[in-house]
Scaffold this motif. Sequence first.
Motif, PDB file in Angstrom:
ATOM      1  N   UNK A  28       0.840  -1.198   0.000  1.00 13.98           N
ATOM      2  CA  UNK A  28       0.000   0.000   0.000  1.00 13.98           C
ATOM      3  C   UNK A  28       0.871   1.243   0.000  1.00 13.98           C
ATOM      4  N   UNK A  29       0.258   2.384  -0.239  1.00  9.65           N
ATOM      5  CA  UNK A  29       1.065   3.603  -0.317  1.00  9.65           C
ATOM      6  C   UNK A  29       1.551   4.013   1.076  1.00  9.65           C
ATOM      7  N   UNK A  51      -6.532  -5.555   3.868  1.00 13.21           N
ATOM      8  CA  UNK A  51      -5.495  -4.598   4.246  1.00 13.21           C
ATOM      9  C   UNK A  51      -4.695  -5.067   5.448  1.00 13.21           C
ATOM     10  N   UNK A  74     -19.151  -2.178  -2.552  1.00 14.28           N
ATOM     11  CA  UNK A  74     -18.953  -0.736  -2.754  1.00 14.28           C
ATOM     12  C   UNK A  74     -18.566  -0.452  -4.210  1.00 14.28           C
ATOM     13  N   UNK A  75     -18.633   0.833  -4.523  1.00 14.01           N
ATOM     14  CA  UNK A  75     -18.243   1.248  -5.866  1.00 14.01           C
ATOM     15  C   UNK A  75     -16.797   1.722  -5.854  1.00 14.01           C
ATOM     16  N   UNK A  76     -15.956   1.176  -6.725  1.00 12.93           N
ATOM     17  CA  UNK A  76     -14.574   1.663  -6.840  1.00 12.93           C
ATOM     18  C   UNK A  76     -14.298   2.020  -8.296  1.00 12.93           C
ATOM     19  N   UNK A  81     -16.699  -3.443  -5.804  1.00 15.47           N
ATOM     20  CA  UNK A  81     -15.627  -4.005  -5.001  1.00 15.47           C
ATOM     21  C   UNK A  81     -16.225  -4.415  -3.656  1.00 15.47           C
TER      22      UNK A  81
ATOM     23  N   UNK C  24     -17.160  13.244  -5.418  1.00 18.19           N
ATOM     24  CA  UNK C  24     -17.194  11.817  -5.683  1.00 18.19           C
ATOM     25  C   UNK C  24     -16.485  11.067  -4.567  1.00 18.19           C
ATOM     26  N   UNK C  27     -12.479   5.146  -1.999  1.00 14.39           N
ATOM     27  CA  UNK C  27     -11.916   4.412  -0.856  1.00 14.39           C
ATOM     28  C   UNK C  27     -10.397   4.490  -0.980  1.00 14.39           C
ATOM     29  N   UNK C  28      -9.738   5.045   0.027  1.00  9.58           N
ATOM     30  CA  UNK C  28      -8.280   5.178  -0.021  1.00  9.58           C
ATOM     31  C   UNK C  28      -7.641   3.809   0.110  1.00  9.58           C
ATOM     32  N   UNK C  29      -6.343   3.735  -0.176  1.00 13.54           N
ATOM     33  CA  UNK C  29      -5.678   2.438  -0.127  1.00 13.54           C
ATOM     34  C   UNK C  29      -5.531   1.969   1.313  1.00 13.54           C
ATOM     35  N   UNK C  51      -9.764  13.988   2.854  1.00 10.90           N
ATOM     36  CA  UNK C  51      -9.433  12.660   3.385  1.00 10.90           C
ATOM     37  C   UNK C  51     -10.203  12.332   4.655  1.00 10.90           C
ATOM     38  N   UNK C  74      -0.786  22.455  -4.875  1.00 13.02           N
ATOM     39  CA  UNK C  74       0.363  21.556  -4.998  1.00 13.02           C
ATOM     40  C   UNK C  74       0.392  20.923  -6.379  1.00 13.02           C
ATOM     41  N   UNK C  75       1.512  20.308  -6.645  1.00 11.83           N
ATOM     42  CA  UNK C  75       1.657  19.611  -7.925  1.00 11.83           C
ATOM     43  C   UNK C  75       1.353  18.137  -7.736  1.00 11.83           C
ATOM     44  N   UNK C  77       1.420  14.877 -10.092  1.00  9.02           N
ATOM     45  CA  UNK C  77       1.709  14.307 -11.411  1.00  9.02           C
ATOM     46  C   UNK C  77       1.530  15.304 -12.545  1.00  9.02           C
ATOM     47  N   UNK C  78       2.069  16.486 -12.341  1.00  6.48           N
ATOM     48  CA  UNK C  78       2.041  17.480 -13.405  1.00  6.48           C
ATOM     49  C   UNK C  78       0.752  18.273 -13.490  1.00  6.48           C
ATOM     50  N   UNK C  83      -4.479  21.250  -1.824  1.00  6.52           N
ATOM     51  CA  UNK C  83      -4.423  20.523  -0.554  1.00  6.52           C
ATOM     52  C   UNK C  83      -5.259  21.309   0.455  1.00  6.52           C
TER      53      UNK C  83
ATOM     54  N   UNK E  24      11.504  12.768  -6.550  1.00  9.18           N
ATOM     55  CA  UNK E  24      10.280  13.491  -6.855  1.00  9.18           C
ATOM     56  C   UNK E  24       9.307  13.376  -5.685  1.00  9.18           C
ATOM     57  N   UNK E  27       2.253  13.130  -2.871  1.00 10.89           N
ATOM     58  CA  UNK E  27       1.376  13.130  -1.696  1.00 10.89           C
ATOM     59  C   UNK E  27       0.687  11.766  -1.655  1.00 10.89           C
ATOM     60  N   UNK E  29      -1.968   8.735  -0.452  1.00 16.98           N
ATOM     61  CA  UNK E  29      -3.420   8.820  -0.360  1.00 16.98           C
ATOM     62  C   UNK E  29      -3.858   9.075   1.081  1.00 16.98           C
TER      63      UNK E  29
END
Lengths: 319, 319, 319, 319, 319, 319
Positions: A28-29, A51, A74-76, A81, C24, C27-29, C51, C74-75, C77-78, C83, E24, E27, E29
Motif C-alpha cells: 500500500x502507499x 489490508x 462498494x463502488x470503486x 468491489x 465523488x 476508498x483510499x488504499x 481525506x 500543490x503539484x 503528477x504534473x 491541498x 520526486x 502526496x 493517499x
Amino acid sequence: MKKGIHHHQIGEQVDAYLLIKTSKKGIASNGKPFLTLQLTDKTGEIEAKLWGISPEDEATFISGTVVHLQGEVQDFRGMRQLKIKAIRPTSGMDQVKADDFLPSAPRNREEMLEEITQYIFDMQNAKIQRITRHLFKKHQKAFSVSPAATKNHHEFVSGLIYHVVSMLQLAKGIAQLYPSLDKDLLYAGVILHDMAKVRELSGPMATQYTVEGKLIGHISMMVNEIEEAAKELGIEGEEVMVLQHLVLSHHSKGEWGSPKAPMIREAEMLHMVDNIDAKMNMMDRALDRVMPGEFSERVFAMDNRSFYKPGFHQKPIDL
Amino acid sequence: MKKGIHHHQIGEQVDAYLLIKTSKKGIASNGKPFLTLQLTDKTGEIEAKLWGISPEDEATFISGTVVHLQGEVQDFRGMRQLKIKAIRPTSGMDQVKADDFLPSAPRNREEMLEEITQYIFDMQNAKIQRITRHLFKKHQKAFSVSPAATKNHHEFVSGLIYHVVSMLQLAKGIAQLYPSLDKDLLYAGVILHDMAKVRELSGPMATQYTVEGKLIGHISMMVNEIEEAAKELGIEGEEVMVLQHLVLSHHSKGEWGSPKAPMIREAEMLHMVDNIDAKMNMMDRALDRVMPGEFSERVFAMDNRSFYKPGFHQKPIDL
Amino acid sequence: MKKGIHHHQIGEQVDAYLLIKTSKKGIASNGKPFLTLQLTDKTGEIEAKLWGISPEDEATFISGTVVHLQGEVQDFRGMRQLKIKAIRPTSGMDQVKADDFLPSAPRNREEMLEEITQYIFDMQNAKIQRITRHLFKKHQKAFSVSPAATKNHHEFVSGLIYHVVSMLQLAKGIAQLYPSLDKDLLYAGVILHDMAKVRELSGPMATQYTVEGKLIGHISMMVNEIEEAAKELGIEGEEVMVLQHLVLSHHSKGEWGSPKAPMIREAEMLHMVDNIDAKMNMMDRALDRVMPGEFSERVFAMDNRSFYKPGFHQKPIDL
Amino acid sequence: MKKGIHHHQIGEQVDAYLLIKTSKKGIASNGKPFLTLQLTDKTGEIEAKLWGISPEDEATFISGTVVHLQGEVQDFRGMRQLKIKAIRPTSGMDQVKADDFLPSAPRNREEMLEEITQYIFDMQNAKIQRITRHLFKKHQKAFSVSPAATKNHHEFVSGLIYHVVSMLQLAKGIAQLYPSLDKDLLYAGVILHDMAKVRELSGPMATQYTVEGKLIGHISMMVNEIEEAAKELGIEGEEVMVLQHLVLSHHSKGEWGSPKAPMIREAEMLHMVDNIDAKMNMMDRALDRVMPGEFSERVFAMDNRSFYKPGFHQKPIDL
Amino acid sequence: MKKGIHHHQIGEQVDAYLLIKTSKKGIASNGKPFLTLQLTDKTGEIEAKLWGISPEDEATFISGTVVHLQGEVQDFRGMRQLKIKAIRPTSGMDQVKADDFLPSAPRNREEMLEEITQYIFDMQNAKIQRITRHLFKKHQKAFSVSPAATKNHHEFVSGLIYHVVSMLQLAKGIAQLYPSLDKDLLYAGVILHDMAKVRELSGPMATQYTVEGKLIGHISMMVNEIEEAAKELGIEGEEVMVLQHLVLSHHSKGEWGSPKAPMIREAEMLHMVDNIDAKMNMMDRALDRVMPGEFSERVFAMDNRSFYKPGFHQKPIDL
Amino acid sequence: MKKGIHHHQIGEQVDAYLLIKTSKKGIASNGKPFLTLQLTDKTGEIEAKLWGISPEDEATFISGTVVHLQGEVQDFRGMRQLKIKAIRPTSGMDQVKADDFLPSAPRNREEMLEEITQYIFDMQNAKIQRITRHLFKKHQKAFSVSPAATKNHHEFVSGLIYHVVSMLQLAKGIAQLYPSLDKDLLYAGVILHDMAKVRELSGPMATQYTVEGKLIGHISMMVNEIEEAAKELGIEGEEVMVLQHLVLSHHSKGEWGSPKAPMIREAEMLHMVDNIDAKMNMMDRALDRVMPGEFSERVFAMDNRSFYKPGFHQKPIDL
C-alpha cells in the motif's frame, strides 16, 4: 446468502462462502502489505482488498481456498468491489468444497457432449467426419471442462464446449437458410476451431496461457493436429487442407491472429458465427445487472463500449 | 436462349435477346467512337463493346432497348466480356419486353410483403408495431421493387425486400437461441434499417444515388422518418429514440457511415445479421459459376478476396 | 482572495469561497473513505481531496454547495491540486451564491444574442433565413446559457453561444476574402451546427450527456429539427437539404461523428472555422498560466501535445 | 476564341491558339505512335491526343510551342478531352508568344510584392522583421513568379506569392479576433513557410521537383536558410528557433511531412490558415464550371471527394 | 554488495551505496508527503519510495546524492521496487563519488573515439571525409559522453558513441556482403545520424530534452550543421545534399520523425542498421535477468512485447 | 546480342534469342486479338505486344518457347517495352534451349548447398541440428532450384537458396557482434524460414501460388513439417516449439502474415536479417540500370519509392 455474489448491488451487505480464485500481494502507499483477492461463486466474481495483512494471512488466504466472509459491496471507480469486514478460512465443519464455487456453463456437460456427438454422427462426408470424431475423442475430457478464454467471454468451467454447442445451433439455422453452405464443413469447423485451447490454456482453475500457447497459439496447434490426425487415419484429399484453412482463418484478419483471411464460404461463415456467440455472451453479461434506463460498465473487448438497457425493458429477474 | 447470360462460360457462343442496361460512348485509341454496353437478362449481366459505331448506332443502342445479339464470351483481364458478331434492335415482331430482362429477387414479391406483414402483426409492443407498420405502409410500393444497392449485393429488382425477409428469418433463429433479445425491437430494426433506400436510390432501372442520397444518406433520412411517424401517430416514449438508434448505428462504425456505434443489444445484433446476409449474397454470386478446385473473381467489397470452391464440392448445376 | 483559483501557482496559499462542481466518494488504499472535489470559481477549476471523511461530511460537501476553504496549491503528477487545510460549508451569513462561481463566457449574453439576430436579419435567402430564425427563437433561452461541451473547450456557462459568435466573426472575414462563398449558408451553418447541444447536454451545471445525447447525438437531432422546422414553416426546396448536409458533415469524417463528409463548399468551410475557434480556445487556456520559456500541460484533445510559450512573449497578466 | 479553354463545355467547338505545356509520346494499341499534349491558355488546361504522328510531328509539337488548333471538347471517362481536327505550329505571322498562354495569379505581381513589404514593415519585433526581410529580398524575384505546387492548388505562375498574400489577409482577420496571437510571428511564418519552393520546384514553366526538392524538401531547406540568415545578420535569441519551428511544423503531422507537430500557438494557426487557402483554391477550381444542381469532378487531394453546387446557386458567369 | 543493483532478484536483501538519479515529491493517499527515488549504480536502476518524509529528508535526498541504503527488492505490479529499511546520505568518510554510480557503456571511451577516427581516416571520398571529420572534431567531447536517449535504449553515459561504434561494425560486415553499397556514405551516415543528440539532450546526468530538442529535433539540427560545415570548408557538390538526406531520412517514415523516406540505398541501410542495434540493446537488457523458461518484462518501445528465454538457454551469469 | 535484355536502354535495337515466359491473349480496342509476351533471358525480363495475330501465331508463341526476335526498346508509361519488328520460333538448327534463358542466382547451386551443409554441420545443439538437417535433406532438390517469390525479390531460379545463403552470411557477422544470440537457433531459423516455399510455389518456371500455398501458406506448412520431423526423429524438448516459433513469427506482424510476433531474441533478428537481404535485392535491381544523378522506377514493395543514384556514383558497368 442465497442469491450469489454476481447479483449483489452497490451498498448491499454480504455474508457468504466464497472461493479465492487468485490472491496477489501488494504494498500500500503507506508501505504496508495487503492482498488483492479475486473471489468467486457459481454466479460470478468480485474483487476485494485485505489490508494490513500478517505473514499468516498471506499463507492462509491463497488461491483455491474457500473462505467465509462478511462485508459490503462498494463502488470503486465504476467497478463493484467488496469491502471486507470479517474473513476466515473454512474447515471440514463448513461442509463446502472449492468445485462448487467455480462459475460454469449453464448446461449439463454430458448433454452437450452428446449433442456434439450427434452432429458428428450426421455428417455425410466420411473424411470430414472421421477427422472431426478422432480429434473430438482425443481431447474430449479436457474439452468438456476447459474455459474458452482467460477473460472477456466464456471464461468459465466448460465455457469452451458451451460456446461450441451454441455456435452449432446458430450454424444449423443459418445452413437451413443458405443451401449453398456445406453443413459438414461448417459444423466440423465449429467443433474444431478452438479445440486446441485445451493446450493453449492451463485449465479451468486459475486459467493462464501456457508457454506453448503464447509462442505458437491454438490456431497453429490445431492445424498441426489435423495434419497428424489425417496421417494417422490414412486420410488424403482436399478435405484435410480445407479443414486446416477453416481453423487457420477463423479470426478473419492478420491483425486478429489469422495468417490467412477466409477464402472459403464456410470459413467466412465460421468467423461470423463465432463473433455472434462471443458478442452475445459479453453483452448479456454486461447488461444482466443493469436497471432499465441505465448504461452498463464498459466492455473492453467490444471497443470499450457501454451498453444501454431501454427503459421499456424488464428489470433483472432477481432484483 | 435457354440458359441465360450468367451461365455462359468463356468460349461459348451466344445467340440471345438481351436488354441494354447502360450504354456509354467512348473514343478508341485509334480515334474512332465505340459503345460500352452493359447487357442483362434475368440471370445476370455481361459487358460488350460495339466498335466503329455510326451516329445512328449511337441513337439506337441506348439504355432500355432490348436487342437481339450473336457473339462469343471472351476473357478480358480476368472478367467475362461478350464479343459482338451481330446485333439488332428488336421490334414488336420479337415479342419481348424490357421488364422481362431485369434480374430480380428469386422470391415472389407479394409473398414477401405478406411475410413482413406477419412479423409486424406478431409484435407485442404496440408503439414499435405502430411505427413499423406506418412506415411499411407508407413506402410499401417502392419498398417491394427497390434494389438494396447499386452494386456489390442485392442490386436487383426487389433486392431490398428480399434482403429484409432473409434477415428476418436469420433474426428469428437467433432470437430463439438468445432469449435476452427483444424480438419486437430486432424485427423492427430489420424492417426499417434500409427502408430509406427507396429515397437514396433512383429505383430499380439504371439505379443511381439521388442528390439527397449523396448529401444526406438513407440512415439520416430514416431517422427523420421515424421522428415524423411518431409525431403523426402521437407516439411518445423511449421506443422512438431506440428505433432511431438502431437505424443510426446499423453500419456499426463511423468510418462505415454510422454516426453512433451500437449501444443496445439489438442494435449490435442488427448489424451482424445485416452483415451475414450481405456477405452470403456476395459469396454465392462470386462462386456460382466457379468449377470445383478453382478460385472466383475477386470480390471488391470483401477486402478484394477471391474465394475457393473445394474440389469435393459440386459443379454449378447448369454446366 | 481576489485573483481567482485559475491564477494560483504551485505553492501558493488559498483562502477563498469556492463552489463544489462535483463530489465523488472513493476508498483510499488504507480502506478509509474520501471525497474528490472538483472546485470552481469564475476563473476556472481545481481538484482537491478531502481525506478521512465522516458520513456527515459526505452529506454536506455535495455538488452545488459553496464552501469556504483554506489550503495550498500543490503539484500532483504534473497537474495542479488543492491541498485542503480547512473547509466549511457556507450559510446565509457568507452572502455568496452558487451562480456567481460558475465560469462563464467573457461576453455579455444579451449582446451576443443581439449579434446573432443581426446576422440572421441580414440574410438574403428567405428560406435559409426563416428556418434559422425559427430554430434560433425556439431554443434561444437554453442556447444562451448552454456550454458547448462537457470538457476540452467552451465547457462553461454560455460557452455555446460564445463559440457561435466567435465563429460568425471568423466566417465574416473569410467570406469577404472568398467571394464564391454563400454568406447566408455559411452563417446559418454556424448558427445551427451545434444548436442541438441544448438537448445533448444536461445544461450549464454539472454538465453531462443525456441518454438521447448518447444514443442519437446532436448532429442527428439537429437534422431532425431542420426537417420539422421546414415542415412547420411550409418551406420546400433544396435549402432544407443543404442546411441538413451542413449540420451532418460539420465533424468532417465518419470517425469523428459525421456520417457524410462535406460535399458543399460552405460545409467544408464550416468545419474549418469550427476547428479554428475550438483549437484557439484550448491553446489559450493551456497557455494562459504558463511563464515565457516554458511548456504547458498536455492538451488531450490536441493529440496530447504540450505547447511552448516563447521566451520573448509576455508573462501572464496577473502574475 | 474569346472565352478561353477552361470555359468550354463538352460538345463545344474550339478554334484557338494554345500553348503546348507538355508533350509525351506513346504507342497506341495498334502499334502506332501518338502524342499526348497538355494544352493551356490563361484560363486553364486541357488534354488532347494527336494520333498517327510522323517523326516531323514529334519534332514540331514539343513543350513550349504555341499552336493553332481546331477541334471539339469531348468527355473521356468523366474528364474533358480535346479532339483535334486540325493543328499547326505558329510563326511570327501569328503574333502570339508563349508567356501569354500560361495561367497565372489573378492579381498583379508588383502589387502583391508591395503588400508583403508592408506587412514586414509593420512588424514590431526587430529580429523577426530583419530575418523575414532578408530572406524576402534574397528570393524576391523567383518568389514573385514561382507556382506553389506542381498540381492540386496554386500551380500557376505567381501561385506562391498569391497564396501567401491570401494567407496574410486571412491571418490578419484572425489575429484581430484572437489577441493572444503574436502578429509578427504569424505573419513571418506565413511569408516564410513555403519560400523554399523556389528551390524545391523547377520554376513556372513545365514545373517539376528538383533533385534537392525530392531528397531534402522545402521545409528542411527553409530551416537551413533561416539559420544562415540569422548568422549573416548576427541575430541571436529564441526568435530564430521559433521561426524555424513554424516552418518545420507547418504541415502539422509527420505523415504529412512535418518532423515536428506545432507546439506554438502561431504554428498551429499557420497550419490552419494554409489549409483554408489551399482548400478554397481547390474547391473553387473544381466548382467553377459546374452547373447548379450538379456535382464536380473528384478532387484527389481532398479525399477524392466530389463537390455539389446547390440548385439555388448561380450558373458560372460565362455560360 | 558486490553484485550491483541490476542483478538483484525479487526477495533479495540489499545493503549498498546508490546514487539518487531523480527524486520526486508526491502526496500519499493518506495526505502525507513521500519521495519517489530513482536509484542507480553502474549496473542499472531501481525505484524506491521513501514514506512519511520530513522537510529535512526532502532537502537531503535530492538528485545527485550518493546514499547508503538497506532494504529488500520487491515486486510492484510486475516491476522490481526497492523497499527501504534504512537510508542515510554519505559523507567524505564513505569515500564514494557520484560519477562511479552512473551506468555507462561497456567499452572504453578513448578506444571508441580511436575506432571512429580510423573509419574516417579510411574514407576515399574527400568531401564526405572532410565534412564528417569536421563535425566529429567539433562535437567530439560531448559526443563521447552523451547518452543516445532519455530511455528505451543506450540511455547511459557514452551510450551515443557506443551505439555508433556498434553500428559501424555492423555496417562493415554488411558492406562486405553487398558490394553495391558506398562504404564512405554509409559510415559517414552512421557517424553523423544522431550526432546532434548532444544538443537535443541535456547531457549524461538527469538527461532531458532541451527546448531546442523539442521544437527542432536532432534531425533538423544536424541537417543545418552539415550545411554550415560544408560552407565553412568550402565544399560543394552533391555529397553535401546526400549526407543531409541520410540524416533526414534515418527514422524512415514521417510518423517516426523523418520528413523524407530513404531514397538512396545507403539511407535505407542506415535505417536498418540503426534498428538492429537499438533492438538488440533493448532485448539484451530485457532478458539478462530472466531465467530460462521465463518471460521478460514488457518492452514498451518494441510494441510492448514480452520476450521469452528458451529453457535450453543458460542462466544469467551472476545468478 | 551479347549484352542481355536487361541491359538495353530505351531506343536501342534488339536482335536476340529470348524465351517466352508467359503469353496472354487480349483483345485490342480495335477488336483484333494480340498477345502480351513476357520475354526473358539470363539477365532479366521485358514485355512485348504482338499485334494482329493469327490462330497459328496464338498456337506457336506459347509459354516455354524460345524465339528469335528483332525490335526496339521503347518507353511505355515509364516502363521499358519491346516493340517487335520480326519474330520467329526457333528449331533444332538454332541450337538454343529454354533452360539457358531463365534468370538464375549469380552463384553456383552446388556450392551453395555445400555452404548450408557446413552451417548445419557446425551446430552444437543436436536437436536443432538433426531437425534442420532432416528437413534440408528432404527438400534439398526443390530447395536448390526454387525461386523465393513470384515477384518483388529473388524471383529467379535458385532464388530461394541464394536468399538463404546471403542471410546466413549476414547472420554470421551479426552473431559475432552480439554474443547473446544463439547461433544454432538463428542459423536454423534462416535455413528453415522459407523452406516450404517449395510447396507454396509451383516451381522455377512460370511460377505461381499453389492452392495449398494460397489457403495454408508456407509459414503454417513449415510449422507442420517441423512437428512431423521431430516426431519422426523422436525428438522432444523445447527446441521443437522454439523452431516453430521462429518460422511462425518471421513476418513479424499479423498484418504481414505472422500469427505471432517474435517473442524470442533470435526470432526478432531473423526477421530483420530477412528484411535486409530482401530490400538490398530490390534496391540493387531497381538501381542497376540507372545513370548517376537519376531516379529509378518505383519499387512497389518498398512503399512505392523511387531510388536515387548520387551523381558521384559510377555508371552501370555495361553502359
